[in-house]
Design an enzyme around this catalytic site. Structure first.
Site, PDB file in Angstrom:
ATOM      1  N   LYS B  79       0.851  -1.204   0.000  1.00 57.96           N
ATOM      2  CA  LYS B  79       0.000   0.000   0.000  1.00 57.96           C
ATOM      3  C   LYS B  79       0.883   1.250   0.000  1.00 57.96           C
ATOM      4  CE  LYS B  79      -3.889   1.906   2.717  1.00 57.96           C
ATOM      5  NZ  LYS B  79      -4.707   1.710   3.940  1.00 57.96           N
ATOM      6  N   SER B 153      -9.563   1.446   3.022  1.00 56.59           N
ATOM      7  CA  SER B 153      -8.741   2.257   2.147  1.00 56.59           C
ATOM      8  C   SER B 153      -7.707   1.466   1.356  1.00 56.59           C
ATOM      9  CB  SER B 153      -8.033   3.342   2.957  1.00 56.59           C
ATOM     10  OG  SER B 153      -7.138   2.766   3.898  1.00 56.59           O
ATOM     11  N   SER B 177      -9.697  -0.805   7.225  1.00 60.37           N
ATOM     12  CA  SER B 177      -9.131  -0.586   5.883  1.00 60.37           C
ATOM     13  C   SER B 177      -8.392  -1.769   5.275  1.00 60.37           C
ATOM     14  CB  SER B 177      -8.200   0.638   5.897  1.00 60.37           C
ATOM     15  OG  SER B 177      -8.957   1.818   5.925  1.00 60.37           O
TER      16      SER B 177
END
Lengths: 60, 449
Positions: B79, B153, B177
């Site tokens: 990420k 996310s 997330s």
């Protein structure tokens, strides 16, 4: 304790002064959440006080 | 189009070790899939040439007998909230950022294990959202239906996994997330126990709620990554040897879920009992205050980091993220203190529910519905319209507050063929045991789709 109505009015006025009038609905939603948070805190504090009163033993 | 290689790491690793498959093949397979599905927008930056160089180096090392372990030569996506030396950590934002000079500790651990970082994945800007459609690099699309959100996310990590663009990934989880996109994309995502895996070198959202964790296509793979990230090995367990007690929390966790999620939960419950496990019903006291407590912790902590950035670069934030961060600046310190006091109440409530029912893990829905349409502000849940963000956070955020480990696992699909996720929640400080239970759940208890 700061009152939520007063806090909300002040926050909305400040947001408008800063050119962020679109914050108003978000702040109104936040105010509802803050009110719920405070209610929960007060209720639980009352419960804790009640529990501690009930559990205390009087040696006399 | 070449079919994606969707094998598990635990299946591929022995082949890599035996020299039957090369890390170069694995990297090329992932890059081919990333080329094949650009519409998913899973990556912000790809490290193609570096990843291929690393694959060649690791291939030579393995062939010379220096096998490091099951992540050796395995392509992993990260990420883009986590520092990798020589890359920019954009956080999915257009804000200016310098190139990172050092790796975050989690990246160092992966590299030492021989993993190959193939790219940095797209996300909801600054991890402050559940849909990954507010990113300066464009929205992430769901591999199962590109009109839908990949969740957030860590949406890019889940999309990349589901589409075969990597074999494992790193995500972060402040309110769900990791678990939300895993649920939306039909993959596995582990939020470990709080403070168990270092968040150093990770752009913070809420410093007392943030977690880093693995995202994979199986529980067994999540366990492999977890071992590397925490720096120790768990004793291997033969599945099927133990019987566990699962607690299904009603009320807050099951009142507002769609029929597909309810069916997935029911099927999982039946499958577990059919195999000799116990499933008990319970309620978590005070669970309904979760969103209010979460909001009054997460937002002021986010404001503490973003305040100075908002003062300088407000116009460069995505509009919705900026507004929510600006709202965060108005929360009073006294309400943050109240929320932190209630946090302790919630920790005790989860512990008491698990203790009272004598359960090893909670079995809960991870999301109330399948992934919502991309860009939707509201969604229908059990016949009622509600804001997407609140609905998607509702079932996951409690365990960021309490710190209990939690893992999202695919449940059965509904007739619409979209994944629906369940989550298992373990006892505090017992992530390894949760992985054992989840492995059992995956190996025996997971219903067929």
């Amino acid at each position: 304790m700061t009152q939520i109505d007063a806090w909300l009015a002040s926050a909305i006025a400040d947001a408008e002064r800063r050119g962020l009038p679109q914050l108003k609905p978000l702040l109104e939603t936040l105010a509802k959440s803050t009110a719920a948070l405070r209610r929960a805190d007060e209720e639980l504090a009352r419960d804790r006080r009640f529990a501690s009163t009930n559990s205390s033993t009087d040696p006399t | 189009m070449t079919s994606p290689d969707l094998r598990r790491i635990v299946d591929v690793a022995p082949l890599v070790r035996a020299g039957e498959i090369s890390p170069i093949d694995l990297v090329q397979s992932c890059l081919t899939q990333a080329d094949a599905r650009p519409e998913l927008n899973a990556f912000i930056s790809r490290l193609d040439s570096h990843a291929l160089e690393e694959a060649e180096r690791h291939d030579r090392e393995i062939r010379s007998g220096k096998y490091r372990g099951p992540l050796h030569g395995i392509p992993i996506a990260v990420k883009d909230l986590i520092d990798i030396a020589g890359t920019k950590t954009t956080s999915g934002s257009a804000l200016p950022v310098e190139t990172s000079s050092i790796d975050a500790p989690v990246i160092r651990s992966l590299k030492e294990a021989g993993a190959i970082i193939i790219g940095k994945t797209n996300l909801h800007e600054f991890a402050f959202g559940t849909t990954s459609d507010e990113s300066a690099f464009g929205p992430v699309r769901n591999p199962h239906d590109t009109t839908r959100s990949a969740g957030g996310s860590s949406g890019g990590s889940a999309a990349a996994l589901a589409a075969g663009m990597c074999f494992g990934a790193l995500g972060t989880d402040t309110g769900g997330s990791i678990r939300i996109p895993s649920s939306a994309c039909g993959t596995v995502g582990l939020k470990p126990t709080i403070d168990e895996i270092s968040c150093e070198g990770v752009v913070p959202l809420s410093t007392t709620l943030d977690h880093v964790g693995p995202m994979t296509r199986s529980v067994a793979d999540a366990a492999l990554l977890y071992d590397v990230l925490v720096g120790h090995s768990r004793p291997s367990t033969a599945f099927g040897e133990k019987r566990f007690t699962f607690g299904v929390a009603h009320g807050y966790f099951c009142d507002r879920i769609d029929e597909g999620v309810r069916q997935a939960l029911d099927r999982a419950r039946t499958a577990l009992t059919d195999r000799g496990h116990s499933v008990v019903d319970l309620e978590i006291e005070h669970a309904s205050i979760t969103p209010d407590v979460y909001l009054h912790i997460c937002l002021p902590e986010a404001a503490a980091f973003h305040g100075p950035l908002l003062d300088r670069f407000a116009a460069r934030y995505c509009a919705g993220v900026r507004l929510r961060l600006e709202m965060s600046r108005y929360i009073l310190g006294e309400d943050y203190a109240r929320a932190m006091r209630l946090r302790r109440v919630l920790i005790n409530a989860v512990d008491a529910a698990m203790d009272g029912a004598g359960c090893d893990a909670l079995l809960l829905p991870a999301q109330p519905t399948a992934a919502p349409p991309l860009g939707a502000a509201t969604m229908i849940v059990a016949g009622k319209e509600e804001p997407v963000r609140g609905a998607m956070l509702r079932l996951t955020q409690l365990f960021n507050i309490t710190g209990h480990p939690s893992i999202a696992i695919p449940g059965s699909h509904d007739t619409d063929r979209l994944p629906r996720g369940l989550q298992l929640v373990g006892r505090r400080q017992q992530t390894a045991q949760l992985l054992e239970i989840a492995g059992e759940f995956e190996a025996q208890g997971r219903p067929s789709c």
